[in-house]
Design an enzyme around this catalytic site. Structure first.
Site, PDB file in Angstrom:
ATOM      1  N   THR A  68     -74.814   4.772  40.169  1.00  0.00           N
ATOM      2  CA  THR A  68     -75.999   4.013  40.580  1.00  0.00           C
ATOM      3  C   THR A  68     -77.310   4.483  39.939  1.00  0.00           C
ATOM      4  O   THR A  68     -78.005   3.692  39.293  1.00  0.00           O
ATOM      5  CB  THR A  68     -76.122   4.073  42.117  1.00  0.00           C
ATOM      6  OG1 THR A  68     -74.967   3.423  42.654  1.00  0.00           O
ATOM      7  CG2 THR A  68     -77.378   3.377  42.606  1.00  0.00           C
TER       8      THR A  68
HETATM    9  P1  AMP Z   1     -73.339   5.263  44.669  1.00  0.00           P
HETATM   10  O1  AMP Z   1     -73.062   6.513  45.404  1.00  0.00           O
HETATM   11  O2  AMP Z   1     -73.411   5.458  43.196  1.00  0.00           O
HETATM   12  O3  AMP Z   1     -72.463   4.160  45.093  1.00  0.00           O
HETATM   13  O4  AMP Z   1     -74.844   4.861  45.103  1.00  0.00           O
HETATM   14  C1  AMP Z   1     -75.141   3.816  45.987  1.00  0.00           C
HETATM   15  C2  AMP Z   1     -76.006   4.342  47.086  1.00  0.00           C
HETATM   16  O5  AMP Z   1     -77.301   4.673  46.578  1.00  0.00           O
HETATM   17  C3  AMP Z   1     -76.250   3.303  48.165  1.00  0.00           C
HETATM   18  O6  AMP Z   1     -75.570   3.681  49.324  1.00  0.00           O
HETATM   19  C4  AMP Z   1     -77.737   3.317  48.379  1.00  0.00           C
HETATM   20  O7  AMP Z   1     -78.046   3.407  49.751  1.00  0.00           O
HETATM   21  C5  AMP Z   1     -78.224   4.525  47.625  1.00  0.00           C
HETATM   22  N1  AMP Z   1     -79.546   4.308  47.042  1.00  0.00           N
HETATM   23  C6  AMP Z   1     -79.971   3.253  46.347  1.00  0.00           C
HETATM   24  N2  AMP Z   1     -81.259   3.357  45.992  1.00  0.00           N
HETATM   25  C7  AMP Z   1     -81.687   4.526  46.478  1.00  0.00           C
HETATM   26  C8  AMP Z   1     -82.923   5.221  46.444  1.00  0.00           C
HETATM   27  N3  AMP Z   1     -84.003   4.706  45.831  1.00  0.00           N
HETATM   28  N4  AMP Z   1     -82.990   6.426  47.049  1.00  0.00           N
HETATM   29  C9  AMP Z   1     -81.900   6.955  47.660  1.00  0.00           C
HETATM   30  N5  AMP Z   1     -80.704   6.346  47.724  1.00  0.00           N
HETATM   31  C10 AMP Z   1     -80.587   5.152  47.153  1.00  0.00           C
HETATM   32 ZN    ZN Z   2     -74.361   1.520  42.359  1.00  0.00          ZN
HETATM   33 ZN    ZN Z   3     -71.411   2.813  44.782  1.00  0.00          ZN
END
Ligand code: AMP
Ligand code: ZN
Ligand code: ZN
Length: 400
Positions: A68
């Site tokens: 992400t």
């Molecule tokens: P991943 O672990 O790669 O799937 O990341 C997705 C997670 O990133 C989601 O659960 C979001 O809640 C979190 N996320 C997205 N944007 C932000 C941000 N600006 N700050 C902190 N967490 C975030």
């Molecule tokens: Zn993502």
């Molecule tokens: Zn994810």
């Protein structure tokens, strides 16, 4: 005299000015976390399908690692993770010994130190006199050289998708002088549900339909206000089904105390603890059945990743659908994941561009996501960044 007053009234009337201003399109970058490119063909997102038909669309290749934070930053900087500095959702840096950046650790995640290797588009725009507003986007909460978006919010997953859309519509409702010219909005629900239930679940289809409805409300809301939108709708990566039966346990290969597992899952970033380098390298840098491990400087060129000091010394990439663990899992393995090789077709991400700046009915071949920043700059009338990894030429077909 009366005629002069009438002419003066016509010239000076604020209505005439604002009606003209209202026609200036606002460029809106919509991020739908984990929206795999082929979700668009499921027949559950009528509003997105119609935007795609009316605009330009095509599958987009994420940058490696297909996580992400690295990809959200690639989309707004035009630079791949190796050059934008956000090399993972978690990172270590030899210049910050003993400290771990991770997306859930606000103390580190909000420190400009991690985000200052590449300039995000909202900063470029603000400096060029374009007002910006971010309804969430990784990095948007962090001051860059002392500058921030004119409007921004600290990330809070509990803010509902309805609230996110309403906030953006409120920004669009403002008088032209304080209305953003560039805005972002971010939805996490499709990714959250994709992890928990897997990409083929009815829960993912329900999340897709819900986000689709919210985007419909945004489009309708802007139309009602008479504010044209140049919409760029993207995902950061796709999603792939995972299962407890497809797990590689690092504990069976090397003692956990001899390394720091910076990231685990579809790929693992392993930093041997000083003095144990040989032991970890000997155990990992051999052929394995369902993963490939290499030193960071031996990664395939096409990944464009490994030269940044923040990339850990040894990188293991799992075969598609497999999960690398170091000890017990932090969350259930069964469900969905991303982070795999960006050549995996199930990591491909959504891309739609629709609005007065974009071509109607254009179908793009797979392109690298770093080109999105160049497209956004073109929509905003900003010059192309010659130093970026993404080139406007890669997405020229999306432009009118
Ligand atoms: P991943 O672990 O790669 O799937 O990341 C997705 C997670 O990133 C989601 O659960 C979001 O809640 C979190 N996320 C997205 N944007 C932000 C941000 N600006 N700050 C902190 N967490 C975030
Ligand atoms: Zn993502
Ligand atoms: Zn994810």
């Amino acid at each position: 005299m009366r005629l002069i007053l009438l002419i003066a009234a016509l010239v000076l009337t604020p209505f005439a000015a604002s009606a003209k201003e209202a026609q200036r399109p606002v460029t809106v970058l919509i991020g739908i976390d984990g929206f795999r490119a082929d979700y668009l063909d499921r027949g559950v997102t009528p509003r997105l399908s119609s935007l795609a038909k009316d605009g330009a669309t095509g599958p987009m290749r994420p940058s490696f690692p297909t996580k992400t934070f690295p990809n959200h930053y690639a989309l707004v900087t035009g630079k791949r993770p190796d050059r934008n500095g956000i090399v993972g959702n978690s990172m270590i840096d030899p210049r910050r010994p003993g400290v771990m950046f991770s997306l859930g650790n606000a103390g580190q995640a909000l420190d400009p130190f991690w985000w200052s290797e590449a300039e995000p588009l909202w900063i470029t725009a603000e400096r060029a006199g374009i007002r910006t507003a971010t309804m969430f986007w990784p990095g948007s909460e962090v001051a860059f050289g002392g500058t921030r978006p004119s409007d921004w919010l600290r990330y809070d997953q509990n803010v509902s998708n309805v609230q996110r859309v309403n906030t953006l519509i409120d920004w669009l409702r403002r008088p032209a002088a304080i209305r953003p010219g560039f805005a972002t909005i971010y939805f996490d629900t499709v990714d959250t549900v994709g992890h928990r239930f897997g990409p083929d679940s009815p829960e993912v289809n329900a999340a897709l339909a819900e986000v689709d409805a919210r985007i419909g409300e945004l489009v309708d809301g802007a139309a009602k206000l008479g504010v044209p939108l140049n919409l760029v709708i993207v995902a950061d990566h796709g999603m792939r089904a995972t299962d407890d039966a497809r797990v590689i346990q690092l504990d069976t290969l090397v003692d956990r105390a001899s390394y720091i597992a910076v990231e685990t899952g579809p790929y693992a970033a392993i930093e041997p603890i000083t003095g144990t380098d040989d032991r970890v390298a000997k155990a990992l840098l051999v052929p394995h059945e369902h993963m490939t491990c290499t030193r960071k400087d031996n990664l395939p060129e096409r990944l464009h990743w490994g030269s940044n000091p923040r990339v850990a010394a040894i990188i293991c990439i799992a075969e598609a659908g497999w999960t690398i663990l170091s000890g017990p899992p932090q969350y259930p393995v069964k469900g969905g994941a991303h982070g795999y090789d960006n050549a995996d077709p199930e990591m491909l991400a959504l891309f739609i561009a629709r609005g007065p700046a974009f071509a109607k009915g254009a179908k793009l071949e797979v392109f690298d996501n770093v080109a999105v920043a160049a497209l956004l700059r073109a929509a905003l009338g900003l010059p192309e960044d010659a130093d970026a990894d993404g080139k406007l030429a890669d997405v020229r077909a999306a432009l009118k």
